[in-house]
Design a protein around this motif. Structure first.
Motif, PDB file in Angstrom:
ATOM      1  N   UNK A  34       0.770  -1.099   0.143  1.00 18.19           N
ATOM      2  CA  UNK A  34      -0.103   0.029  -0.044  1.00 18.19           C
ATOM      3  C   UNK A  34       0.863   1.130   0.123  1.00 18.19           C
ATOM      4  N   UNK A  35       2.251   1.168   0.509  1.00 22.66           N
ATOM      5  CA  UNK A  35       2.962   2.226   0.466  1.00 22.66           C
ATOM      6  C   UNK A  35       3.091   3.036  -0.858  1.00 22.66           C
ATOM      7  N   UNK A  36       3.380   1.721  -1.823  1.00 23.74           N
ATOM      8  CA  UNK A  36       3.496   2.391  -3.440  1.00 23.74           C
ATOM      9  C   UNK A  36       2.389   3.029  -3.781  1.00 23.74           C
ATOM     10  N   UNK A  37       1.174   2.533  -3.410  1.00 22.63           N
ATOM     11  CA  UNK A  37      -0.141   3.445  -3.966  1.00 22.63           C
ATOM     12  C   UNK A  37      -0.076   4.647  -3.326  1.00 22.63           C
ATOM     13  N   UNK A  38       0.038   4.839  -1.840  1.00 24.30           N
ATOM     14  CA  UNK A  38      -0.078   6.177  -1.233  1.00 24.30           C
ATOM     15  C   UNK A  38       1.123   7.095  -1.935  1.00 24.30           C
ATOM     16  N   UNK A  39       2.032   6.740  -2.152  1.00 22.04           N
ATOM     17  CA  UNK A  39       2.993   7.480  -2.868  1.00 22.04           C
ATOM     18  C   UNK A  39       2.726   8.104  -4.077  1.00 22.04           C
ATOM     19  N   UNK A  40       1.978   7.126  -4.920  1.00 24.91           N
ATOM     20  CA  UNK A  40       1.464   7.268  -6.223  1.00 24.91           C
ATOM     21  C   UNK A  40       0.328   8.511  -6.103  1.00 24.91           C
ATOM     22  N   UNK A  41      -0.479   8.401  -5.122  1.00 22.37           N
ATOM     23  CA  UNK A  41      -1.638   9.021  -4.673  1.00 22.37           C
ATOM     24  C   UNK A  41      -1.144  10.524  -4.238  1.00 22.37           C
ATOM     25  N   UNK A  42      -0.212  10.544  -3.473  1.00 20.36           N
ATOM     26  CA  UNK A  42       0.441  11.929  -2.993  1.00 20.36           C
ATOM     27  C   UNK A  42       0.926  12.703  -4.065  1.00 20.36           C
ATOM     28  N   UNK A  43       1.792  12.084  -5.056  1.00 22.47           N
ATOM     29  CA  UNK A  43       2.132  12.677  -6.156  1.00 22.47           C
ATOM     30  C   UNK A  43       0.837  13.408  -7.138  1.00 22.47           C
ATOM     31  N   UNK A  44      -0.159  12.573  -7.304  1.00 28.13           N
ATOM     32  CA  UNK A  44      -1.227  13.066  -8.332  1.00 28.13           C
ATOM     33  C   UNK A  44      -1.913  14.056  -7.423  1.00 28.13           C
TER      34      UNK A  44
END
Length: 200
Positions: free
Chosen positions: A186-196
């Motif tokens: 999930x940390x990879x998903x959260x990082x992608x969301x933070x960027x968008x």
């Protein structure tokens, strides 16, 4: 969450065909999904679907003009309900980060656990069979599915309406990436969301 798909299992089709138009139509769609899972989408044919559904080819053509129309009906059957489930899963959430995370987590997990969902989403994003779907159709299908999932986000965050195109485009790219390589953390998903979100 969809477990290893019940959709891939053959329903009990013993006896007469369902009397209603929708019942017969549903039976043919399920037959297409079944034959696609057993033989692969590349080999799925009207003749094979008709045999699986227990109907003649002329009868099948009364419901679906060609295999392309049948494929589109199967995609709607599989994904529209999944998109509605995703939309429902975020209705009680107000935080944008949490809403986006929940939608992506659900799609990511479904790709791992539901072979029908995974196979047909792959067919949308890869477009290897032009008689079923071309690149323009695949982009439109993916967009329609994502728009249903994300509608509660736009409803609760009206300021994002002007960013609809960018958000749908980002989700589309995320979906394609997850088909190739589902997220394991999930940390990879959260990082992608933070960027968008930062980009919005």
């Amino acid at each position: 969450m969809v477990e290893e798909s019940a959709r891939a299992k053959s329903p009990d089709w013993s006896g007469d065909m369902p009397a209603s138009f929708e019942g017969r139509r549903e039976r043919i769609i399920q037959a297409f999904i079944q034959t696609s899972m057993e033989s692969g989408l590349q080999k799925a044919s009207i003749a094979e679907v008709a045999r699986t559904a227990g109907v003649t080819r002329p009868t099948l053509y009364k419901y679906f003009a060609n295999i392309r129309v049948l494929y589109q009906a199967a995609v709607q059957h599989i994904f529209i309900e999944a998109a509605r489930s995703a939309a429902e899963s975020i209705r009680g959430l107000e935080d944008l980060d949490q809403q986006l995370l929940t939608i992506i987590q659900l799609q990511n997990e479904t790709l791992k656990t539901d072979s029908v969902y995974s196979r047909f989403l792959s067919s949308i994003v890869t477009s290897h069979r032009p008689d079923l779907i071309n690149q323009e159709d695949s982009a439109a299908m993916l967009r329609d599915i994502l728009a249903i999932s994300l509608q509660p986000v736009f409803n609760q965050h009206p300021h994002l309406e002007s960013k609809r195109e960018a958000l749908l485009d980002w989700f589309g790219r995320m979906s394609i990436a997850m088909v190739v390589n589902p997220y394991s953390d999930d940390s990879d998903i959260k990082q992608a969301i933070d960027l968008v979100i930062h980009g919005l």
